[in-house]
Design an enzyme around this catalytic site. Structure first.
Site, mmCIF file in Angstrom:
data_model
loop_
_atom_site.group_PDB
_atom_site.id
_atom_site.type_symbol
_atom_site.label_atom_id
_atom_site.label_comp_id
_atom_site.label_asym_id
_atom_site.label_seq_id
_atom_site.Cartn_x
_atom_site.Cartn_y
_atom_site.Cartn_z
ATOM 1 N N HIS A 68 -1.774 -0.160 5.637
ATOM 2 C CA HIS A 68 -2.382 0.766 4.678
ATOM 3 C C HIS A 68 -3.827 1.082 5.039
ATOM 4 O O HIS A 68 -4.563 0.239 5.533
ATOM 5 C CB HIS A 68 -2.251 0.264 3.234
ATOM 6 C CG HIS A 68 -2.915 -1.045 2.943
ATOM 7 N ND1 HIS A 68 -4.211 -1.128 2.499
ATOM 8 C CD2 HIS A 68 -2.472 -2.319 3.014
ATOM 9 C CE1 HIS A 68 -4.526 -2.406 2.317
ATOM 10 N NE2 HIS A 68 -3.492 -3.152 2.629
ATOM 11 N N ASP A 70 -6.072 2.402 2.806
ATOM 12 C CA ASP A 70 -7.017 2.228 1.695
ATOM 13 C C ASP A 70 -7.576 0.805 1.684
ATOM 14 O O ASP A 70 -6.945 -0.143 2.165
ATOM 15 C CB ASP A 70 -6.355 2.536 0.342
ATOM 16 C CG ASP A 70 -5.112 1.699 0.072
ATOM 17 O OD1 ASP A 70 -4.278 1.565 0.989
ATOM 18 O OD2 ASP A 70 -4.980 1.150 -1.038
ATOM 19 N N ASP A 100 -8.170 -6.437 5.969
ATOM 20 C CA ASP A 100 -7.169 -5.855 5.067
ATOM 21 C C ASP A 100 -7.505 -4.395 4.855
ATOM 22 O O ASP A 100 -8.337 -4.083 4.030
ATOM 23 C CB ASP A 100 -7.182 -6.651 3.748
ATOM 24 C CG ASP A 100 -6.159 -6.145 2.750
ATOM 25 O OD1 ASP A 100 -5.226 -5.441 3.163
ATOM 26 O OD2 ASP A 100 -6.302 -6.440 1.555
ATOM 27 N N GLU A 134 -2.066 1.276 -1.447
ATOM 28 C CA GLU A 134 -1.462 -0.058 -1.512
ATOM 29 C C GLU A 134 -2.188 -0.930 -2.527
ATOM 30 O O GLU A 134 -1.583 -1.718 -3.239
ATOM 31 C CB GLU A 134 -1.507 -0.727 -0.127
ATOM 32 C CG GLU A 134 -0.637 -1.980 -0.001
ATOM 33 C CD GLU A 134 -1.348 -3.274 -0.396
ATOM 34 O OE1 GLU A 134 -0.682 -4.312 -0.533
ATOM 35 O OE2 GLU A 134 -2.575 -3.258 -0.611
ATOM 36 N N GLU A 135 -3.494 -0.786 -2.588
ATOM 37 C CA GLU A 135 -4.291 -1.624 -3.487
ATOM 38 C C GLU A 135 -4.153 -1.179 -4.941
ATOM 39 O O GLU A 135 -4.648 -1.844 -5.842
ATOM 40 C CB GLU A 135 -5.768 -1.615 -3.057
ATOM 41 C CG GLU A 135 -6.017 -2.043 -1.603
ATOM 42 C CD GLU A 135 -5.784 -3.531 -1.347
ATOM 43 O OE1 GLU A 135 -5.394 -4.245 -2.288
ATOM 44 O OE2 GLU A 135 -5.992 -3.976 -0.204
ATOM 45 N N ASP A 161 5.560 -5.540 7.785
ATOM 46 C CA ASP A 161 4.386 -5.189 6.975
ATOM 47 C C ASP A 161 3.420 -6.368 7.001
ATOM 48 O O ASP A 161 3.731 -7.436 7.536
ATOM 49 C CB ASP A 161 4.838 -4.888 5.533
ATOM 50 C CG ASP A 161 3.749 -4.211 4.683
ATOM 51 O OD1 ASP A 161 2.696 -3.826 5.233
ATOM 52 O OD2 ASP A 161 3.969 -4.067 3.465
ATOM 53 N N HIS A 407 -10.665 -9.093 0.564
ATOM 54 C CA HIS A 407 -11.126 -8.586 -0.752
ATOM 55 C C HIS A 407 -12.471 -9.208 -1.159
ATOM 56 O O HIS A 407 -12.956 -8.961 -2.256
ATOM 57 C CB HIS A 407 -10.105 -8.820 -1.878
ATOM 58 C CG HIS A 407 -8.886 -7.964 -1.756
ATOM 59 N ND1 HIS A 407 -8.088 -7.648 -2.830
ATOM 60 C CD2 HIS A 407 -8.320 -7.349 -0.697
ATOM 61 C CE1 HIS A 407 -7.079 -6.887 -2.429
ATOM 62 N NE2 HIS A 407 -7.199 -6.704 -1.133
#
Ligand SMILES: [Zn+2]
Length: 432
Positions: A68, A70, A100, A134-135, A161, A407
């Site tokens: 992803h 985003d 990520d 995705e987030e 994934d 994150h």
């Protein structure tokens, strides 16, 4: 531009939800950075911002790689370097998305570009899908892309994934890093609890107010222990771990069915271990009250549940209802919240699974490969109706400290680690 500079550049795009222009600029950057891919592969945009690449093969087999674009937002004040600078220092590339998940996006493309430049032609068709939300649930990206596959009758044999990685120090007695392949994924569902009653002035309070009843409900839900389910993924994980344990832990983990009550007790107070064994429930939002002297007549609490394979979201909904029935609290579904059943265990024997483990052994020979249960949600859950062999693995080696960078503040990846990611996808793709 070399691979590390390109990666550093990719971090400079602030691709978090809402910054839609940044996604379009990022697409343009990919287009300019990977000319061979954009000449050779078919590209479809889904809902404007998702990218789906198709690298046509010669057989009717196909695989799909997911990642992803985003990223979650970053609070610049907490960081040592600006989070969207892509600074290269101390052997690391720094910035939001370096772990990520722009590392996956960029390293997959680097591998494909290199393979094309060497004249490689894949046997099976390779699809690559990059989501953009995705987030934030993945409805417009991954879910819409899965619908695209279904509408076009495209069958996918295996999906890879993110969702697990190579982790050092996962259990105290295990020395080698464990390459965790998420072969199943917990479901997720949130429900609202609603308590209603008489409001009134707080100077003459009545017993059993909606707040009082909701407080009891929250306590019950927080203390509730759902029944333990030993899933195939976790059973296999325990077996691999047992090889590195000393007596008596080795015997216990080698025969998890036999020693389940023992394992349950040992894991109960370790949140991440407990989550591998059972459905969990957690109250995450609480809404009540407008003024300090008014008793609210309605209290709403949102419960986020993570469902173990073997149970369904419906069963958990029923169980919540049972738990709070005598408190005159209603459990309701809310359109705002996702309800998604667990993703069952993929094959541990298929051709793609074997290629995956072989590639891990080639690039990370010091690690030990093991099946694993992915506890969080990944974009791949949206594909469960079109493919039954879904694997979750990002080729990144991390210790528990590095895992907290995902994150978190000062997210960064080592240059060496990033280069290995490219090697990993290169070797994997060159096998088929
Ligand atoms: Zn991610």
């Amino acid at each position: 531009m070399d691979q590390i500079t390109r990666f550093s550049e990719s971090i400079k795009f602030k691709t978090s939800a809402g910054n839609w222009d940044e996604f379009l600029k990022f697409h343009q950057f990919l287009y300019e950075s990977f000319p061979l891919i954009h000449k050779r592969l078919k590209v479809v945009k889904i809902n404007n911002y998702s990218l789906l690449y198709q690298w046509e093969g010669k057989t009717d087999e196909s695989i799909l790689l997911l990642a992803h674009m985003d990223v979650v937002p970053a609070n610049e004040k907490e960081w040592e370097v600006p989070p969207f600078s892509g600074v290269i220092k101390d052997g690391f590339v720094w910035g939001r998305g370096t772990l990520d998940d722009k590392c996956c996006v960029m390293s997959i493309l680097e591998a494909v570009e290199k393979l094309i430049s060497e004249g490689f032609e894949p046997k099976r068709t390779v699809y690559i899908a990059f989501g953009f939300d995705e987030e934030t649930k993945g409805y417009l990206g991954a879910r819409a892309t899965a619908q695209y596959f279904a509408q076009h009758n495209i069958k996918i044999d295996a999906i890879l994934d993110e969702g697990a990685a190579i982790i050092q120090g996962i259990l105290p007695q295990i020395d080698p890093p464990l390459a965790l392949i998420g072969v199943a994924e917990k479901g997720l569902a949130s429900y609202d609890l609603i308590a209603k009653g008489d409001g009134g002035h707080s100077s003459a309070p009545k017993r059993n107010s909606p707040i009082e009843r909701m407080a009891k409900a929250i306590q019950r839900i927080s203390r509730h222990r759902s029944k333990v389910h030993l899933t195939k993924a976790v059973e296999e994980f325990f077996r691999v771990c047992s090889r590195f344990m000393t007596f008596p832990s080795n015997i216990v983990l080698k025969n998890p069915k036999l020693f389940l009550p023992f394992i349950e007790r040992a894991f109960e107070d370790i949140p991440s271990a407990n989550a591998m064994l059972r459905t969990t429930m957690c109250v995450t939002i609480l809404n009540a009250g407008m003024a300090d002297n008014v008793i609210p007549d309605t209290v709403v609490a949102t419960v986020n549940t993570r469902i173990i394979p073997g149970e369904t979201a419906d069963q958990v909904f029923q169980r919540l209802g049972e738990l709070v029935k005598d408190l005159q609290i209603e459990v309701v579904k809310n359109e705002k919240w996702e309800i998604s059943d667990p993703v069952m265990c993929s094959s541990l024997q298929g051709a793609f699974f074997n290629e995956l483990t072989t590639t891990i052994n080639e690039i990370f020979p010091e690690s030990v490969v093991t099946p694993f249960l992915t506890i969080g949600g990944t974009d791949s859950r949206h594909y469960k109706s079109i493919c039954s062999n879904i694997y979750r693995f990002a080729p990144i080696k991390m210790n528990s400290q590095e895992m907290s960078l995902v994150h978190g503040k000062n997210e960064r990846i080592s240059i060496e680690g990033y280069m290995k990611m490219i090697d990993f996808y290169y070797n994997l793709l060159s096998k088929g």
